[in-house]
Write a protein that holds these residues in place. Structure first.
Motif, mmCIF file in Angstrom:
data_model
loop_
_atom_site.group_PDB
_atom_site.id
_atom_site.type_symbol
_atom_site.label_atom_id
_atom_site.label_comp_id
_atom_site.label_asym_id
_atom_site.label_seq_id
_atom_site.Cartn_x
_atom_site.Cartn_y
_atom_site.Cartn_z
ATOM 1 N N LEU A 167 -18.592 -32.895 -61.250
ATOM 2 C CA LEU A 167 -18.240 -32.230 -62.228
ATOM 3 C C LEU A 167 -17.635 -30.850 -62.092
ATOM 4 O O LEU A 167 -16.551 -30.392 -62.734
ATOM 5 C CB LEU A 167 -19.014 -32.403 -63.533
ATOM 6 C CG LEU A 167 -18.303 -32.082 -64.927
ATOM 7 C CD1 LEU A 167 -17.185 -32.678 -65.119
ATOM 8 C CD2 LEU A 167 -19.313 -32.120 -66.093
ATOM 9 N N PHE A 168 -18.395 -30.171 -61.505
ATOM 10 C CA PHE A 168 -18.175 -28.632 -61.148
ATOM 11 C C PHE A 168 -16.989 -28.423 -60.194
ATOM 12 O O PHE A 168 -16.169 -27.636 -60.604
ATOM 13 C CB PHE A 168 -19.718 -28.133 -60.339
ATOM 14 C CG PHE A 168 -19.544 -26.709 -59.920
ATOM 15 C CD1 PHE A 168 -19.352 -25.726 -60.730
ATOM 16 C CD2 PHE A 168 -19.206 -26.339 -58.430
ATOM 17 C CE1 PHE A 168 -19.325 -24.377 -60.402
ATOM 18 C CE2 PHE A 168 -19.332 -25.265 -57.814
ATOM 19 C CZ PHE A 168 -19.304 -24.130 -58.963
ATOM 20 N N VAL A 169 -16.925 -29.432 -59.267
ATOM 21 C CA VAL A 169 -15.717 -29.320 -58.323
ATOM 22 C C VAL A 169 -14.434 -29.649 -59.456
ATOM 23 O O VAL A 169 -13.459 -29.202 -59.119
ATOM 24 C CB VAL A 169 -16.128 -30.314 -57.332
ATOM 25 C CG1 VAL A 169 -14.584 -30.655 -56.415
ATOM 26 C CG2 VAL A 169 -16.941 -30.169 -56.392
ATOM 27 N N ALA A 170 -14.667 -30.887 -60.005
ATOM 28 C CA ALA A 170 -13.253 -31.090 -61.057
ATOM 29 C C ALA A 170 -13.043 -30.001 -61.618
ATOM 30 O O ALA A 170 -11.693 -29.780 -62.012
ATOM 31 C CB ALA A 170 -13.824 -32.312 -61.832
ATOM 32 N N ASN A 171 -13.841 -29.137 -62.282
ATOM 33 C CA ASN A 171 -13.614 -28.072 -62.940
ATOM 34 C C ASN A 171 -12.694 -26.735 -62.223
ATOM 35 O O ASN A 171 -11.875 -26.157 -62.688
ATOM 36 C CB ASN A 171 -14.768 -27.439 -63.983
ATOM 37 C CG ASN A 171 -14.476 -26.209 -64.654
ATOM 38 O OD1 ASN A 171 -14.117 -26.486 -65.565
ATOM 39 N ND2 ASN A 171 -14.610 -25.039 -64.260
ATOM 40 N N ILE A 172 -13.313 -26.667 -60.947
ATOM 41 C CA ILE A 172 -12.852 -25.707 -60.047
ATOM 42 C C ILE A 172 -11.194 -26.437 -59.865
ATOM 43 O O ILE A 172 -10.152 -25.598 -59.870
ATOM 44 C CB ILE A 172 -13.324 -25.872 -58.870
ATOM 45 C CG1 ILE A 172 -14.535 -24.972 -59.091
ATOM 46 C CG2 ILE A 172 -12.550 -25.047 -57.762
ATOM 47 C CD1 ILE A 172 -15.420 -24.653 -57.610
ATOM 48 N N CYS A 173 -10.913 -27.608 -59.665
ATOM 49 C CA CYS A 173 -9.408 -28.049 -59.498
ATOM 50 C C CYS A 173 -8.861 -27.832 -60.720
ATOM 51 O O CYS A 173 -7.756 -27.603 -60.785
ATOM 52 C CB CYS A 173 -9.746 -29.674 -59.093
ATOM 53 S SG CYS A 173 -10.364 -29.976 -57.677
ATOM 54 N N TRP A 174 -9.381 -28.210 -62.051
ATOM 55 C CA TRP A 174 -8.736 -28.119 -63.363
ATOM 56 C C TRP A 174 -8.359 -26.269 -63.246
ATOM 57 O O TRP A 174 -7.058 -26.070 -63.630
ATOM 58 C CB TRP A 174 -9.602 -28.154 -64.457
ATOM 59 C CG TRP A 174 -8.792 -28.157 -65.832
ATOM 60 C CD1 TRP A 174 -7.531 -28.523 -65.906
ATOM 61 C CD2 TRP A 174 -9.466 -27.974 -67.149
ATOM 62 N NE1 TRP A 174 -7.308 -28.594 -67.225
ATOM 63 C CE2 TRP A 174 -8.430 -28.052 -67.984
ATOM 64 C CE3 TRP A 174 -10.706 -27.574 -67.273
ATOM 65 C CZ2 TRP A 174 -8.707 -27.874 -69.320
ATOM 66 C CZ3 TRP A 174 -11.116 -27.479 -68.659
ATOM 67 C CH2 TRP A 174 -9.990 -27.445 -69.542
ATOM 68 N N VAL A 175 -9.204 -25.290 -63.144
ATOM 69 C CA VAL A 175 -9.012 -23.998 -63.344
ATOM 70 C C VAL A 175 -7.799 -23.708 -62.301
ATOM 71 O O VAL A 175 -7.023 -23.117 -62.259
ATOM 72 C CB VAL A 175 -10.240 -23.362 -62.909
ATOM 73 C CG1 VAL A 175 -9.828 -21.750 -62.965
ATOM 74 C CG2 VAL A 175 -11.181 -23.565 -64.044
ATOM 75 N N MET A 176 -7.789 -24.378 -61.105
ATOM 76 C CA MET A 176 -6.847 -23.997 -59.855
ATOM 77 C C MET A 176 -5.515 -24.493 -60.453
ATOM 78 O O MET A 176 -4.354 -23.602 -60.194
ATOM 79 C CB MET A 176 -7.150 -24.925 -58.531
ATOM 80 C CG MET A 176 -8.211 -24.395 -57.811
ATOM 81 S SD MET A 176 -8.029 -22.793 -57.079
ATOM 82 C CE MET A 176 -6.907 -23.046 -55.585
ATOM 83 N N LEU A 216 -6.599 -34.468 -58.590
ATOM 84 C CA LEU A 216 -7.914 -34.405 -58.146
ATOM 85 C C LEU A 216 -8.993 -34.356 -59.450
ATOM 86 O O LEU A 216 -9.902 -35.005 -59.340
ATOM 87 C CB LEU A 216 -8.214 -33.251 -57.173
ATOM 88 C CG LEU A 216 -7.535 -33.261 -55.808
ATOM 89 C CD1 LEU A 216 -7.623 -32.204 -54.969
ATOM 90 C CD2 LEU A 216 -8.366 -34.589 -54.934
ATOM 91 N N PHE A 217 -8.559 -33.493 -60.201
ATOM 92 C CA PHE A 217 -9.358 -33.278 -61.478
ATOM 93 C C PHE A 217 -9.529 -34.528 -62.258
ATOM 94 O O PHE A 217 -10.745 -35.019 -62.569
ATOM 95 C CB PHE A 217 -8.884 -32.145 -62.191
ATOM 96 C CG PHE A 217 -9.070 -32.168 -63.764
ATOM 97 C CD1 PHE A 217 -10.350 -31.671 -63.946
ATOM 98 C CD2 PHE A 217 -8.226 -32.142 -64.664
ATOM 99 C CE1 PHE A 217 -10.839 -31.569 -65.290
ATOM 100 C CE2 PHE A 217 -8.557 -32.128 -66.094
ATOM 101 C CZ PHE A 217 -9.839 -31.717 -66.264
ATOM 102 N N LEU A 218 -8.641 -34.925 -62.429
ATOM 103 C CA LEU A 218 -8.380 -36.225 -63.269
ATOM 104 C C LEU A 218 -9.252 -37.439 -62.592
ATOM 105 O O LEU A 218 -9.792 -38.366 -63.058
ATOM 106 C CB LEU A 218 -7.246 -36.727 -63.771
ATOM 107 C CG LEU A 218 -6.329 -35.818 -64.758
ATOM 108 C CD1 LEU A 218 -5.018 -35.976 -64.814
ATOM 109 C CD2 LEU A 218 -6.905 -35.831 -65.974
ATOM 110 N N ASN A 219 -8.994 -37.668 -61.322
ATOM 111 C CA ASN A 219 -9.626 -38.742 -60.455
ATOM 112 C C ASN A 219 -11.015 -38.441 -60.326
ATOM 113 O O ASN A 219 -11.835 -39.525 -60.635
ATOM 114 C CB ASN A 219 -8.907 -38.655 -59.188
ATOM 115 C CG ASN A 219 -7.601 -39.760 -59.361
ATOM 116 O OD1 ASN A 219 -7.786 -41.008 -58.970
ATOM 117 N ND2 ASN A 219 -6.534 -39.216 -59.294
ATOM 118 N N ILE A 220 -11.524 -37.451 -60.326
ATOM 119 C CA ILE A 220 -13.116 -37.093 -60.267
ATOM 120 C C ILE A 220 -13.632 -37.480 -61.719
ATOM 121 O O ILE A 220 -14.683 -37.942 -61.865
ATOM 122 C CB ILE A 220 -13.355 -35.538 -59.827
ATOM 123 C CG1 ILE A 220 -12.933 -35.336 -58.527
ATOM 124 C CG2 ILE A 220 -14.722 -35.354 -60.064
ATOM 125 C CD1 ILE A 220 -12.988 -33.718 -58.042
#
Length: 286
Positions: A167-176, A216-220
């Motif tokens: 979820l932490f990685v997903a959030n980084i993708c979203w912020v990117m 990536l965000f949505l798939n995670i």
């Protein structure tokens, strides 16, 4: 004087609450997942208050770092430090006051969460200066915005599962994704003053990379839903969020300043939809 015109209010961005919510939604996702739909109300209160305090602190230190260039950028020319309404000393006093208040909040939680909060402060203070050294400051912003996720898991369960780190990685993708939209607004000015960003790094491939990070965000988040055995309401929220992501791509298609900024702001709705789906899923399954 209108309260929104107060220089301290503007320095902390209290007049622009969208940034608070972009930080709040992932925190609430983590609290609901870690608490199996029923997080400790006191912990939720501490984290909500912490989000608002640390976002304000982050804005203050960001403006302190950019105090000599904000006046040369159209969108930031009227910030209090750029105009001289406040000085460097006043900004630093406010920053440390907000950080100390946040730390007192964290002291009400377990020692593991207190230990993690040190990294949160480091990330919040580091991000504004990364714009001078790397074209990927958005990665640091994503880590700073997302660090509340492992903290939420630790506060709620005294552990951080694989899903929590994902979820932490997903959030980084979203912020990117959304902060590249934001950086597209300032790209021309940033090139003139020497500020680095993903919008500059990606160039003509900016929309492609934003789409990749959205994917990536949505798939995670989809995988996390499967791992927690969530139901239709959560996945319906993801479907709506996917539709919103497509809408954001339409908005940024012509790379117009106002449309890119509108797409950035609209990510608040995307984060809210995911949270609403999560809450409904847990509530109706109970």
């Amino acid at each position: 004087m209108n309260w929104k015109q107060n220089p301290y209010v503007r320095l902390m961005r209290l007049d622009k609450p969208v940034g608070n919510f972009l930080l709040l939604w992932p925190t609430l996702w983590a609290l609901w997942l870690a608490g199996d739909g029923n997080p400790d109300p006191f912990i939720v209160l501490v984290f909500v208050m912490g989000v608002f305090l640390m976002r304000a602190a982050g804005c203050v230190i960001n403006d302190y770092a950019d105090r000599k260039v904000d006046g040369k950028v159209k969108r930031t020319a009227n910030r209090p430090l750029a105009t001289g309404e406040l000085n460097e000393r006043q900004a630093l006093i406010l920053f440390f006051s907000l950080v100390i208040t946040s730390f007192f909040l964290v002291l009400t939680l377990n020692w593991q969460t207190i230990a993690l909060s040190v990294a949160a402060l480091f990330l919040a203070a580091l991000y504004p200066f990364m714009k001078r050294y790397t074209h990927l400051p958005q990665v640091f912003l994503g880590a700073a915005f997302g660090w509340a996720i492992p903290m939420a898991y630790m506060a709620q369960t005294e552990s951080i599962p694989v899903a929590g780190w994902l979820l932490f990685v997903a959030n980084i993708c979203w912020v990117m994704a959304y902060d590249t939209m934001y950086a597209m607004v300032d790209r021309d000015d940033d090139l003139k003053v020497g500020i680095k960003s993903t919008a500059i790094l990606f160039g003509k491939l900016d929309r492609f990379w934003i789409g990749m990070f959205q994917f990536l965000f949505l798939n995670i988040l989809y995988w996390i839903g499967l791992s927690y055995q969530l139901g239709n309401h959560y996945f319906l929220g993801l479907v709506i969020a996917t539709g919103l992501a497509v809408y954001h791509q339409i908005l940024i298609y012509r790379r117009q300043r106002d449309d890119c900024f509108k797409a950035f702001l609209h990510n608040n709705a995307l984060g809210a939809i995911i949270f609403v789906g999560l809450v409904f899923d847990y509530s109706l399954a109970a």
